[in-house]
Design an enzyme around this catalytic site. Structure first.
Site, PDB file in Angstrom:
ATOM      1  N   SER A  63       0.789  -1.232   0.000  1.00  0.00           N
ATOM      2  CA  SER A  63       0.000   0.000   0.000  1.00  0.00           C
ATOM      3  C   SER A  63       0.819   1.279   0.000  1.00  0.00           C
ATOM      4  O   SER A  63       0.247   2.368  -0.115  1.00  0.00           O
ATOM      5  CB  SER A  63      -0.972  -0.002   1.182  1.00  0.00           C
ATOM      6  N   ARG A  75      -0.199   8.858   6.153  1.00  0.00           N
ATOM      7  CA  ARG A  75      -0.708   8.827   7.506  1.00  0.00           C
ATOM      8  C   ARG A  75       0.193   9.677   8.389  1.00  0.00           C
ATOM      9  O   ARG A  75       1.362   9.917   8.060  1.00  0.00           O
ATOM     10  CB  ARG A  75      -0.800   7.401   8.027  1.00  0.00           C
ATOM     11  N   SER A 111     -10.178   1.185   1.561  1.00  0.00           N
ATOM     12  CA  SER A 111     -10.635   0.472   0.376  1.00  0.00           C
ATOM     13  C   SER A 111      -9.631   0.618  -0.750  1.00  0.00           C
ATOM     14  O   SER A 111      -9.365   1.723  -1.227  1.00  0.00           O
ATOM     15  CB  SER A 111     -12.001   1.005  -0.087  1.00  0.00           C
ATOM     16  N   ASN A 112      -9.062  -0.503  -1.183  1.00  0.00           N
ATOM     17  CA  ASN A 112      -8.122  -0.470  -2.298  1.00  0.00           C
ATOM     18  C   ASN A 112      -8.762   0.082  -3.570  1.00  0.00           C
ATOM     19  O   ASN A 112      -8.072   0.672  -4.411  1.00  0.00           O
ATOM     20  CB  ASN A 112      -7.578  -1.877  -2.556  1.00  0.00           C
TER      21      ASN A 112
END
Length: 371
Positions: free
Chosen positions: A71, A303, A180-181
């Protein structure tokens, strides 16, 4: 499994850093096969690895090895979108449907919501609910043997999006947060629609070539990981028997922009340092990227975390799937970074999730903790 510890350092870092050496060994002791780590800080560069590169082997993971970054791909994709916002070609709060009318998206879903995971769009790799329920999507790494059997299958981005849109939304757009990808598959398609070029080409043109990221790949449907690399494994049940297979080679189109890219710890260091220090985005959009959603700490492809005991703020993204994982952290000025890669035995039950979480905690404390 034979374990080993190998470290290298430049003259600025010397041969010390026992806290980093211990963190690496602790990670291997927790059940991770191998780990490679790169730290850049006021003491210079420190690079090391521990564990093994493959099952049954004795060689440690190469410190210049390639790996699937999972990710962390989302941070690259978000950066592309925000560069197009800076150029006035995309509106951050414009309905995504204006750019991708073929999907009949809910017009309340904005580009910002895709990048922040607040769209409510069903996750095509499977949804996890608070009560422990899992609703599967395509055969992904939560599917066991079914994923193994289909790991060389090619999925089209449009196919993944249409599957997600055929399922009930997780919540009303903007009313919640859920990872959600598919949000990032849509973001990749948006980049391609606006530019008229593939996202891989835009990534090379806008990020990889300007920063000299020669070890980073947007693989598309290619099954290969460039040499050198540690190997990745997957464990599953078949007719009551436990099987472990080498899944280093597989077609990553199943995850797409949710996590398909390949890189090195050196390239991830260069990328996150450049991004954090403002080399890739103008200050107002970098500020947007760094602004966390209250419920998640997730900004726009990044993040934000406060390190305890006065360690300060770090920007990061992590990711992993199918036996490879990557960590990518930086201080807001880009001067101190931590990038790392893990190789391990994955499974449908995500049995190493706790070890992965503890890995992050150990390394972040060792590098960014109060001094």
């Amino acid at each position: 499994m034979t374990e080993s510890l190998h470290t290298t350092a430049n003259s600025a870092a010397g041969n010390g850093r026992p806290e980093l050496r211990k963190a690496l060994q602790d990670i291997v002791d927790s059940g991770v096969m191998g780990v490679q780590l790169r730290v850049h800080d006021e003491r210079g560069q420190w690079v090391g690895s521990a564990g093994v590169s493959e099952l049954g082997g004795t060689a440690e993971p190469p410190t210049d090895g390639h790996f699937r970054i999972g990710s962390n791909t989302k941070t690259f994709t978000a950066t592309l979108v925000l560069q197009l916002v800076a150029e006035g070609r995309i509106g951050l709060d414009t309905p995504a449907a204006d750019y991708l009318p073929e999907f009949a998206l809910d017009r309340r879903i904005t580009v910002r919501m895709l990048l922040q995971h607040t769209s409510g769009v069903f996750n095509h790799t499977g949804e996890y609910y608070e009560d422990g329920t899992i609703v599967p999507g395509i055969p992904s790494t939560i599917a066991g043997k079914e994923w193994v059997d289909k790991r060389f299958h090619t999925y089209r981005d449009e196919e993944l999006v249409r599957l997600s849109l055929s399922r009930p939304a997780r919540f009303e757009p903007g009313s919640g947060w859920s990872y959600s990808n598919t949000n990032y598959v849509l973001a990749r398609l948006l980049v391609e629609k606006v530019t008229g070029r593939s996202c891989a080409e835009e990534t090379r043109r806008r990020i990889l070539e300007p920063l000299g990221l020669s070890g980073t790949v947007v693989p598309g449907t290619s099954t290969e990981v460039p040499e050198p690399h540690a190997r990745a494994y997957y464990r599953y049940e078949d007719a009551g028997r436990e099987e472990t297979v080498d899944v280093t080679r597989h077609n990553p189109s199943w995850i797409s922009a949710g996590g398909d890219m390949i890189s090195t710890t050196q390239d991830l260091h260069t990328f996150i340092s450049a991004l954090a220090s403002g080399r890739l985005l103008p200050d107002p959009l970098l500020a947007e990227m760094r602004t966390p959603h209250a419920a998640s700490g997730f900004g726009l492809g990044l993040r934000v975390q406060e390190v305890g005991d006065g360690g300060g703020t770090v920007l990061f993204h992590n990711g992993g799937h199918s036996g490879h994982a990557a960590l990518m952290y930086s201080t807001p000025d880009g001067r101190r970074t931590l990038t790392a890669a893990l190789n391990y035995v994955d499974d449908a039950g995500l049995s190493l999730a706790e070890a992965f979480q503890k890995t992050q905690e150990r390394l972040v404390e060792a590098v960014f903790g109060a001094r």
